[in-house]
Design a protein around this motif. Structure first.
Motif, PDB file in Angstrom:
ATOM      1  N   VAL A   1      -7.281  77.023 -39.865  1.00 50.66           N
ATOM      2  CA  VAL A   1      -7.348  76.146 -38.694  1.00 50.66           C
ATOM      3  C   VAL A   1      -8.814  76.012 -38.290  1.00 50.66           C
ATOM      4  N   ALA A   2      -9.313  74.793 -38.280  1.00 49.39           N
ATOM      5  CA  ALA A   2     -10.709  74.532 -37.943  1.00 49.39           C
ATOM      6  C   ALA A   2     -10.809  74.193 -36.460  1.00 49.39           C
ATOM      7  N   HIS A   3     -11.355  75.121 -35.702  1.00 49.11           N
ATOM      8  CA  HIS A   3     -11.472  74.936 -34.247  1.00 49.11           C
ATOM      9  C   HIS A   3     -12.894  75.231 -33.782  1.00 49.11           C
ATOM     10  N   VAL A   4     -13.330  76.469 -33.982  1.00 48.45           N
ATOM     11  CA  VAL A   4     -14.663  76.878 -33.531  1.00 48.45           C
ATOM     12  C   VAL A   4     -15.745  76.021 -34.171  1.00 48.45           C
ATOM     13  N   VAL A   5     -15.532  75.620 -35.410  1.00 51.04           N
ATOM     14  CA  VAL A   5     -16.545  74.846 -36.133  1.00 51.04           C
ATOM     15  C   VAL A   5     -16.884  73.547 -35.414  1.00 51.04           C
ATOM     16  N   HIS A   6     -15.953  73.046 -34.604  1.00 50.62           N
ATOM     17  CA  HIS A   6     -16.183  71.781 -33.897  1.00 50.62           C
ATOM     18  C   HIS A   6     -16.884  71.957 -32.555  1.00 50.62           C
ATOM     19  N   ARG A   7     -17.232  73.170 -32.211  1.00 53.33           N
ATOM     20  CA  ARG A   7     -17.985  73.366 -30.974  1.00 53.33           C
ATOM     21  C   ARG A   7     -19.313  74.091 -31.197  1.00 53.33           C
ATOM     22  N   ILE A   8     -19.808  74.075 -32.431  1.00 46.85           N
ATOM     23  CA  ILE A   8     -21.128  74.647 -32.720  1.00 46.85           C
ATOM     24  C   ILE A   8     -22.197  73.755 -32.107  1.00 46.85           C
ATOM     25  N   ALA A   9     -23.102  74.357 -31.363  1.00 44.74           N
ATOM     26  CA  ALA A   9     -24.182  73.608 -30.717  1.00 44.74           C
ATOM     27  C   ALA A   9     -25.381  73.504 -31.658  1.00 44.74           C
ATOM     28  N   VAL A  10     -26.224  72.514 -31.396  1.00 46.05           N
ATOM     29  CA  VAL A  10     -27.382  72.280 -32.252  1.00 46.05           C
ATOM     30  C   VAL A  10     -28.304  73.501 -32.270  1.00 46.05           C
TER      31      VAL A  10
ATOM     32  N   ALA B   1     -27.573  76.620 -31.875  1.00 48.53           N
ATOM     33  CA  ALA B   1     -26.965  77.690 -32.671  1.00 48.53           C
ATOM     34  C   ALA B   1     -27.101  77.395 -34.162  1.00 48.53           C
ATOM     35  N   ALA B   2     -26.928  76.139 -34.550  1.00 51.04           N
ATOM     36  CA  ALA B   2     -27.098  75.764 -35.955  1.00 51.04           C
ATOM     37  C   ALA B   2     -28.547  75.968 -36.391  1.00 51.04           C
ATOM     38  N   GLU B   3     -29.495  75.597 -35.540  1.00 58.36           N
ATOM     39  CA  GLU B   3     -30.909  75.775 -35.873  1.00 58.36           C
ATOM     40  C   GLU B   3     -31.253  77.259 -36.030  1.00 58.36           C
ATOM     41  N   ALA B   4     -30.722  78.097 -35.142  1.00 58.55           N
ATOM     42  CA  ALA B   4     -31.004  79.534 -35.219  1.00 58.55           C
ATOM     43  C   ALA B   4     -30.458  80.126 -36.515  1.00 58.55           C
ATOM     44  N   ALA B   5     -29.248  79.712 -36.903  1.00 56.07           N
ATOM     45  CA  ALA B   5     -28.671  80.208 -38.160  1.00 56.07           C
ATOM     46  C   ALA B   5     -29.496  79.743 -39.351  1.00 56.07           C
ATOM     47  N   CYS B   6     -29.973  78.509 -39.302  1.00 60.80           N
ATOM     48  CA  CYS B   6     -30.811  77.995 -40.393  1.00 60.80           C
ATOM     49  C   CYS B   6     -32.080  78.828 -40.530  1.00 60.80           C
ATOM     50  N   ARG B   7     -32.700  79.191 -39.429  1.00 64.92           N
ATOM     51  CA  ARG B   7     -33.951  79.955 -39.477  1.00 64.92           C
ATOM     52  C   ARG B   7     -33.745  81.358 -40.034  1.00 64.92           C
ATOM     53  N   SER B   8     -32.535  81.845 -40.012  1.00 66.20           N
ATOM     54  CA  SER B   8     -32.270  83.209 -40.474  1.00 66.20           C
ATOM     55  C   SER B   8     -32.174  83.316 -41.994  1.00 66.20           C
TER      56      SER B   8
ATOM     57  N   ALA C   1     -23.183  69.283 -35.748  1.00 66.17           N
ATOM     58  CA  ALA C   1     -23.526  69.565 -34.353  1.00 66.17           C
ATOM     59  C   ALA C   1     -24.295  68.401 -33.730  1.00 66.17           C
ATOM     60  N   VAL C   2     -25.227  67.822 -34.480  1.00 68.39           N
ATOM     61  CA  VAL C   2     -26.003  66.696 -33.948  1.00 68.39           C
ATOM     62  C   VAL C   2     -25.101  65.496 -33.692  1.00 68.39           C
ATOM     63  N   LEU C   3     -24.257  65.160 -34.667  1.00 72.21           N
ATOM     64  CA  LEU C   3     -23.386  63.994 -34.512  1.00 72.21           C
ATOM     65  C   LEU C   3     -22.400  64.176 -33.359  1.00 72.21           C
ATOM     66  N   ARG C   4     -21.820  65.369 -33.256  1.00 72.46           N
ATOM     67  CA  ARG C   4     -20.894  65.610 -32.144  1.00 72.46           C
ATOM     68  C   ARG C   4     -21.639  65.632 -30.815  1.00 72.46           C
ATOM     69  N   GLY C   5     -22.911  66.067 -30.842  1.00 73.28           N
ATOM     70  CA  GLY C   5     -23.710  66.029 -29.623  1.00 73.28           C
ATOM     71  C   GLY C   5     -23.929  64.622 -29.111  1.00 73.28           C
ATOM     72  N   TYR C   6     -23.868  63.634 -29.993  1.00 73.89           N
ATOM     73  CA  TYR C   6     -23.964  62.229 -29.602  1.00 73.89           C
ATOM     74  C   TYR C   6     -22.619  61.671 -29.151  1.00 73.89           C
ATOM     75  N   GLY C   7     -21.596  62.493 -29.128  1.00 73.87           N
ATOM     76  CA  GLY C   7     -20.293  62.048 -28.655  1.00 73.87           C
ATOM     77  C   GLY C   7     -19.357  61.538 -29.730  1.00 73.87           C
ATOM     78  N   LEU C   8     -19.745  61.662 -31.005  1.00 76.92           N
ATOM     79  CA  LEU C   8     -18.863  61.232 -32.086  1.00 76.92           C
ATOM     80  C   LEU C   8     -17.863  62.343 -32.409  1.00 76.92           C
ATOM     81  N   ASP C   9     -16.597  62.013 -32.488  1.00 77.97           N
ATOM     82  CA  ASP C   9     -15.546  63.005 -32.745  1.00 77.97           C
ATOM     83  C   ASP C   9     -15.465  63.280 -34.250  1.00 77.97           C
ATOM     84  N   VAL C  10     -16.518  63.875 -34.787  1.00 77.66           N
ATOM     85  CA  VAL C  10     -16.600  64.169 -36.214  1.00 77.66           C
ATOM     86  C   VAL C  10     -15.798  65.434 -36.496  1.00 77.66           C
ATOM     87  N   ARG C  11     -14.982  65.381 -37.545  1.00 75.34           N
ATOM     88  CA  ARG C  11     -14.099  66.501 -37.861  1.00 75.34           C
ATOM     89  C   ARG C  11     -14.334  66.987 -39.290  1.00 75.34           C
TER      90      ARG C  11
END
Length: 239
Positions: A41-50, A52-59, A151-161
């Motif tokens: 079930v994909a739930h948390v993945v749809h609420r990742i913030a930009v 948080a994604a950037e921090a994970a990338c830097r790691s 995260a970026v696309l959903r931040g613009y209000g697009l319901d990307v799944r």
């Protein structure tokens, strides 16, 4: 909050002769990964913030140059599937050390990825071990790049799944309604699989030509993503 199940994915995408053949073949042949995908079930993945994604990338460390090893190249490593599981179980997008630790301690991740990786590395030379690590790291940085774009696309209000079943079986990176998105620049076969669907699907490539680096992870540049969002809005919400 957006929640996507495997049943949702099947109802949406398993609707053509091509996709049914693909799904039935994978379901019959793969007794290891497919049972997990059908439960996911994909739930948390749809609420990742930009951020948080950037921090994970830097790691993530730099995977280094390619090191072709036939037995590693032939390995169907389910790294992306395990990465999706990590997000949902942990309730967040883990950094690279957190992902490695999750693979070690989570029973399902351990059987899907950690143990096969260890067995493959232990059975070869140091070159093989390095190639195994690079393979998993490269797969995870690709996953992080996708999570950043999501995260970026959903931040613009697009319901990307997204859902790993859609990715692994139907070649769908992401979707908004009946618009299938290619996040990875022309490497997907979704259009060929879904071209005969009724009602029809539409297919969108982000058309990103410039990229940035967040740590060792290559991601589309924000200006390109801004332009992509404007194009997607015209398709989704024509005036």
């Amino acid at each position: 909050m957006t929640t996507v199940t495997a049943l949702d994915v099947r109802r949406l995408f398993n609707v053509t002769q091509e996709t049914r053949y693909r799904f039935n073949g994978r379901h019959g042949d793969d007794k290891i990964v497919m049972p997990y995908l059908m439960d996911h079930v994909a739930h948390v993945v749809h609420r990742i913030a930009v951020d948080a994604a950037e921090a994970a990338c830097r790691s993530a460390p730099d995977p280094g140059p390619p090191c072709p090893v036939p037995e590693v190249d032939a390995w169907r490593a389910p790294s992306g599937v395990v990465a999706h599981r990590a997000v949902e179980v942990l309730g967040r997008l883990p950094d690279w050390p957190g992902f490695r630790e999750f693979c070690r301690v989570d029973d399902r991740a351990r059987s899907l990825l950690w143990e096969p990786a260890r067995e493959l590395a232990a059975g070869g030379s140091r070159e093989v071990a390095r190639a195994v690590r690079r393979r998993v790291l490269t797969d995870y940085t690709a996953f992080l790049a996708d999570m950043y774009v999501l995260a970026v696309l959903r931040g613009y209000g697009l319901d990307v799944r997204v859902h790993p079943l859609a990715d692994l079986v139907f070649e769908v990176d992401a979707w908004v309604g009946r618009l299938v998105l290619d996040l990875r620049g022309g490497r997907r076969r979704a259009e060929a699989l879904l071209v005969h669907a009724m009602p029809p699907f539409f297919f969108g490539d982000l058309k990103i030509t410039a990229h940035d680096r967040i740590g060792a992870v290559t991601v589309p540049d924000r200006a390109g993503l801004d332009r992509a969002v404007r194009r997607l809005r015209k398709v989704l919400y024509p005036s």
